[in-house]
Structure formats: structure tokens, C-alpha cells
Design a protein around this motif. Structure first.
Motif, PDB file in Angstrom:
ATOM      1  N   UNK A 122       0.835  -1.225   0.046  1.00 17.38           N
ATOM      2  CA  UNK A 122      -0.087  -0.221   0.108  1.00 17.38           C
ATOM      3  C   UNK A 122       1.061   1.228  -0.057  1.00 17.38           C
ATOM      4  N   UNK A 123       1.830   1.478   0.988  1.00 15.27           N
ATOM      5  CA  UNK A 123       2.671   2.293   0.865  1.00 15.27           C
ATOM      6  C   UNK A 123       3.534   2.568  -0.241  1.00 15.27           C
ATOM      7  N   UNK A 124       4.046   1.698  -1.096  1.00 14.18           N
ATOM      8  CA  UNK A 124       4.752   1.943  -2.362  1.00 14.18           C
ATOM      9  C   UNK A 124       3.515   2.332  -3.503  1.00 14.18           C
ATOM     10  N   UNK A 125       2.489   1.506  -3.472  1.00 15.01           N
ATOM     11  CA  UNK A 125       1.414   2.026  -4.374  1.00 15.01           C
ATOM     12  C   UNK A 125       1.026   3.414  -4.237  1.00 15.01           C
ATOM     13  N   UNK A 126       0.879   3.936  -3.010  1.00 14.61           N
ATOM     14  CA  UNK A 126       0.556   5.309  -2.852  1.00 14.61           C
ATOM     15  C   UNK A 126       1.595   6.181  -3.402  1.00 14.61           C
ATOM     16  N   UNK A 127       2.725   5.809  -3.318  1.00 13.07           N
ATOM     17  CA  UNK A 127       3.799   6.632  -3.668  1.00 13.07           C
ATOM     18  C   UNK A 127       3.620   6.623  -5.425  1.00 13.07           C
ATOM     19  N   UNK A 128       3.457   5.803  -5.972  1.00  7.60           N
ATOM     20  CA  UNK A 128       3.305   5.591  -7.440  1.00  7.60           C
ATOM     21  C   UNK A 128       2.295   6.415  -7.927  1.00  7.60           C
ATOM     22  N   UNK A 129       0.868   5.914  -7.451  1.00  8.46           N
ATOM     23  CA  UNK A 129      -0.115   6.638  -7.674  1.00  8.46           C
ATOM     24  C   UNK A 129      -0.309   8.101  -7.540  1.00  8.46           C
ATOM     25  N   UNK A 130       0.330   8.620  -6.473  1.00  3.26           N
ATOM     26  CA  UNK A 130       0.127   9.752  -6.277  1.00  3.26           C
ATOM     27  C   UNK A 130       1.004  10.648  -7.137  1.00  3.26           C
ATOM     28  N   UNK A 131       2.118  10.035  -7.610  1.00  4.68           N
ATOM     29  CA  UNK A 131       2.830  10.588  -8.729  1.00  4.68           C
ATOM     30  C   UNK A 131       2.212  10.742 -10.106  1.00  4.68           C
ATOM     31  N   UNK A 132       1.547   9.583 -10.297  1.00 10.49           N
ATOM     32  CA  UNK A 132       0.614   9.369 -11.685  1.00 10.49           C
ATOM     33  C   UNK A 132      -0.333  10.678 -11.920  1.00 10.49           C
ATOM     34  N   UNK A 133      -1.050  10.783 -10.523  1.00 10.37           N
ATOM     35  CA  UNK A 133      -2.085  11.933 -10.456  1.00 10.37           C
ATOM     36  C   UNK A 133      -1.681  13.171 -10.204  1.00 10.37           C
ATOM     37  N   UNK A 134      -0.579  13.287  -9.414  1.00 10.03           N
ATOM     38  CA  UNK A 134      -0.040  14.522  -9.117  1.00 10.03           C
ATOM     39  C   UNK A 134      -0.786  15.050  -7.919  1.00 10.03           C
ATOM     40  N   UNK A 135      -1.532  14.232  -7.097  1.00  7.85           N
ATOM     41  CA  UNK A 135      -2.345  14.518  -6.102  1.00  7.85           C
ATOM     42  C   UNK A 135      -2.169  13.595  -4.666  1.00  7.85           C
ATOM     43  N   UNK A 136      -2.631  13.883  -3.849  1.00 11.14           N
ATOM     44  CA  UNK A 136      -2.287  13.090  -2.576  1.00 11.14           C
ATOM     45  C   UNK A 136      -3.644  12.269  -2.259  1.00 11.14           C
ATOM     46  N   UNK A 137      -4.587  12.251  -2.734  1.00 12.84           N
ATOM     47  CA  UNK A 137      -5.877  11.448  -2.687  1.00 12.84           C
ATOM     48  C   UNK A 137      -5.382   9.801  -2.613  1.00 12.84           C
ATOM     49  N   UNK A 138      -4.400   9.547  -3.438  1.00  8.67           N
ATOM     50  CA  UNK A 138      -4.154   7.981  -3.572  1.00  8.67           C
ATOM     51  C   UNK A 138      -3.312   7.843  -2.055  1.00  8.67           C
TER      52      UNK A 138
END
Length: 176
Positions: free
Chosen positions: A148-164
Motif C-alpha cells: 500500500x505504501x509503495x502503491x501510494x507513492x506511484x499513484x500519487x505521482x501519476x495523478x499529481x495528487x495526494x488522494x491516493x
């Protein structure tokens, strides 16, 4: 600041913002304000500089994460503090995701030394989760929380947001 430190700090900024492969030696020399001979005196190759960047970044990241979990008292609060750290990290100017995942994505498989260093740093995070959860008998959740921790990093980068990150924090809360 000594020459070696200036080179490493400049490389860290450039590797993080524009990527390892997109950072040229001439740009690095110019932005660090050093002579080519000085760069090669300290780092015989660009890969040697990458190794130092990963090493120094891992030390700094691990220190910060160790400090993040030192303050909260309960296991749940410590885990959630890890995700709060990611939220704060994602709000920094120039946020570009995880330093380590960015490098890992750029390197071919034969860069085993650097990829090994990245795995070591990532295992530090997995072990943090396991050590946090051990006193409450939930250490088997460590890998799930790490993913979850690493997925949050990847997805937040993709979306440019902190919602992930907020979403993964909510999932972590439910798991605990």
C-alpha cells in the motif's frame, strides 16, 4: 560545502526532478559549478554517482522514517504516521514520487548493485511495518502495508495528487 557534497546534492536534485537517464554529465558539472576533472576525481562514472545518490538518499529516508514512527505511542498510530509522512512528502514543491522507484524504473536489470541497494531500502520499510506490528501480533500485515505504501507513492505521482495516499491510509486503518 565541499566539492563532493555539492556534486552529490546537485545530482540528487537533477536525478529526482528529471531522471537519471535524462541528466547529462555536462549539465551536472555546470549546475554543481565544478570542473569535469573534479567530478571524475570523486566519481569515475555516472553510475558511481548514482550509487552514492541512492546510498545517501536511503540513509536520509530511513532516518526520517525512523523519526516518524518514534513519536506515536500505538502501533496503529505509528503505521498511520507513515502514511501521514507520505502525504506531507507529496505536498512538497517539486514532488516527483519515490526517489528509489524512479531510479528502479529507469535502470535495466543488469544494474544489480543499484537495484540491490534499492531493495535494501525498501526492505527497511517492510521491516519498519513488521516491527511496529509485532507487539500487537499483526506482523503478517507488514507486506500488505508495504505494498500500500509503495502503491501510494506511484499513484500519487501519476495523478499529481495526494488522494491516493489518503485512500491507502484509509485501507491501512481498516486492516489494523
Amino acid at each position: 560545502m565541499d566539492t563532493r557534497t555539492r556534486i552529490v546534492e546537485t545530482a540528487a536534485k537533477l536525478f529526482y526532478t528529471q531522471g537519471y537517464n535524462s541528466t547529462g554529465i555536462n549539465q551536472l558539472i555546470k549546475e554543481a559549478g565544478v570542473a569535469k576533472a573534479s567530478l571524475y576525481q570523486h566519481f569515475p562514472s555516472k553510475e558511481d554517482l548514482l550509487v552514492e545518490y541512492v546510498r545517501v538518499t536511503a540513509i536520509n529516508t530511513n532516518k526520517i522514517l525512523d523519526e516518524v514512527i518514534a513519536k506515536p505511542k500505538t502501533a496503529q498510530d505509528k503505521v498511520l504516521a507513515m502514511f501521514d509522512f507520505l502525504i506531507a512528502f507529496s505536498k512538497q514543491t517539486g514532488y516527483n514520487g519515490c526517489n528509489f522507484l524512479n531510479v528502479a524504473a529507469e535502470l535495466p536489470q543488469e544494474h544489480e548493485d543499484v537495484k540491490g541497494m534499492i531493495k535494501t531500502q525498501k526492505n527497511h520499510i517492510r521491516n519498519l511495518f513488521a516491527n511496529i506490528l509485532k507487539p500487537i501480533g499483526k506482523e503478517k500485515l507488514a507486506d500488505e502495508l508495504y505494498v500500500l505504501f509503495d502503491a501510494a507513492l506511484v499513484t500519487s505521482k501519476v495523478y499529481g495528487a495526494d488522494w491516493p495516499i489518503e485512500t491507502t491510509k484509509t485501507i491501512a486503518q481498516k486492516l489494523l
